[in-house]
Design a protein around this motif. Structure first.
Motif, short mmCIF file in Angstrom:
data_model
loop_
_atom_site.label_atom_id
_atom_site.label_comp_id
_atom_site.label_asym_id
_atom_site.label_seq_id
_atom_site.Cartn_x
_atom_site.Cartn_y
_atom_site.Cartn_z
N ASP A 194 0.89 -1.30 -0.17
CA ASP A 194 0.13 -0.11 0.08
C ASP A 194 0.86 1.32 0.02
O ASP A 194 1.27 1.86 1.03
CB ASP A 194 -0.88 0.00 1.29
CG ASP A 194 -1.97 0.95 1.24
OD1 ASP A 194 -2.01 1.72 0.21
OD2 ASP A 194 -2.74 1.26 2.15
N MET A 195 1.17 1.74 -1.25
CA MET A 195 2.15 2.83 -1.26
C MET A 195 1.62 4.23 -1.03
O MET A 195 2.18 4.91 -0.46
CB MET A 195 2.70 2.82 -2.59
CG MET A 195 3.79 1.76 -2.96
SD MET A 195 5.09 1.77 -1.88
CE MET A 195 5.67 0.04 -1.94
N VAL A 196 0.26 4.13 -1.03
CA VAL A 196 -0.41 5.70 -0.77
C VAL A 196 -0.52 5.74 0.78
O VAL A 196 0.00 6.88 1.28
CB VAL A 196 -1.91 5.50 -1.20
CG1 VAL A 196 -2.47 6.82 -0.76
CG2 VAL A 196 -1.74 5.46 -2.91
N SER A 197 -0.74 4.84 1.61
CA SER A 197 -0.93 4.85 3.06
C SER A 197 0.91 5.01 3.52
O SER A 197 1.07 5.66 4.63
CB SER A 197 -1.23 3.51 3.45
OG SER A 197 -2.71 3.45 3.36
N ALA A 198 1.59 4.24 2.85
CA ALA A 198 3.12 4.41 3.20
C ALA A 198 3.43 5.95 3.02
O ALA A 198 4.53 6.49 3.94
CB ALA A 198 3.95 3.45 2.19
N GLU A 199 3.35 6.51 1.77
CA GLU A 199 3.70 7.90 1.52
C GLU A 199 2.90 8.91 2.73
O GLU A 199 3.67 9.66 3.21
CB GLU A 199 3.14 8.56 0.42
CG GLU A 199 3.73 7.72 -0.83
CD GLU A 199 4.64 8.40 -1.50
OE1 GLU A 199 4.99 9.50 -1.11
OE2 GLU A 199 5.53 7.75 -2.45
N ILE A 200 1.55 8.58 3.13
CA ILE A 200 1.16 9.17 4.09
C ILE A 200 1.65 9.38 5.63
O ILE A 200 2.11 10.36 5.91
CB ILE A 200 -0.36 9.25 4.20
CG1 ILE A 200 -0.97 9.47 2.78
CG2 ILE A 200 -1.02 9.85 5.27
CD1 ILE A 200 -2.44 9.10 2.59
N ALA A 201 1.90 8.06 5.62
CA ALA A 201 2.68 7.97 7.20
C ALA A 201 4.09 8.34 6.96
O ALA A 201 4.57 8.67 8.03
CB ALA A 201 2.81 6.25 7.11
N SER A 202 4.86 8.45 5.83
CA SER A 202 6.03 8.67 5.80
C SER A 202 6.20 10.45 6.14
O SER A 202 7.03 10.68 6.74
CB SER A 202 6.65 8.47 4.40
OG SER A 202 8.13 9.01 4.22
N ARG A 203 5.38 11.11 5.34
CA ARG A 203 5.27 12.37 5.66
C ARG A 203 4.90 12.85 7.07
O ARG A 203 5.61 13.70 7.64
CB ARG A 203 4.19 13.13 4.93
CG ARG A 203 4.51 13.38 3.28
CD ARG A 203 3.66 14.39 2.76
NE ARG A 203 2.42 13.56 2.51
CZ ARG A 203 1.81 13.02 1.50
NH1 ARG A 203 2.50 13.09 0.42
NH2 ARG A 203 0.51 12.66 1.62
N GLU A 204 3.84 11.98 7.68
CA GLU A 204 3.73 12.34 9.03
C GLU A 204 4.85 11.65 10.18
O GLU A 204 5.09 12.62 10.98
CB GLU A 204 2.28 11.42 9.52
CG GLU A 204 1.19 11.99 8.92
CD GLU A 204 0.05 11.28 9.20
OE1 GLU A 204 0.30 10.06 9.54
OE2 GLU A 204 -1.30 11.40 8.97
N ALA A 205 5.79 10.64 9.76
CA ALA A 205 6.76 10.42 10.51
C ALA A 205 7.68 11.62 10.53
O ALA A 205 8.31 11.95 11.49
CB ALA A 205 7.33 9.08 9.95
N ARG A 206 7.99 12.09 9.30
CA ARG A 206 9.06 13.28 9.03
C ARG A 206 8.51 14.37 9.89
O ARG A 206 9.14 15.12 10.71
CB ARG A 206 9.14 13.63 7.50
CG ARG A 206 9.97 14.61 7.39
CD ARG A 206 9.99 15.39 6.07
NE ARG A 206 8.81 15.84 5.91
CZ ARG A 206 7.97 15.82 4.59
NH1 ARG A 206 8.41 15.47 3.47
NH2 ARG A 206 6.78 16.32 4.44
#
Length: 93
Positions: free
Chosen positions: A44-56
């Protein structure tokens, strides 16, 4: 089509800012970084991108709060030291 590169999880900076700076938002950053890895594992790359931005974002918030608190504590310490040195001179009988 070439396969997309998985988003960065920011786990090292999340752990570092949790330990060294501001732990409440650092813990959230660690949780988001783990969510990135979980989302990538299931594809799930869309959820991964969202979580990545939030982690950053949470990592940088922790870093900013940590740096601000260090600066404020340093300023407060200097002010107290200067005030205590001048306090003795002002109150002579």
């Amino acid at each position: 089509m070439e396969p997309r590169r998985p988003p960065h999880d920011y786990l090292p900076i999340a752990v570092l800012t949790t330990v060294c700076c501001f732990w409440p938002t650092g813990i959230i950053a660690i949780i988001k970084a783990v969510q990135v890895r979980t989302a990538v594992a299931r594809g799930d790359m869309v959820s991964a991108e969202i979580a990545s931005r939030e982690a950053r974002n949470f990592s940088f918030i922790s870093l900013a709060v940590g740096i601000a608190s260090i600066v404020l504590c340093t300023i407060l310490t200097v002010v107290v030291i200067i005030a205590s040195q001048h306090h003795d001179d002002d109150w002579e009988p």
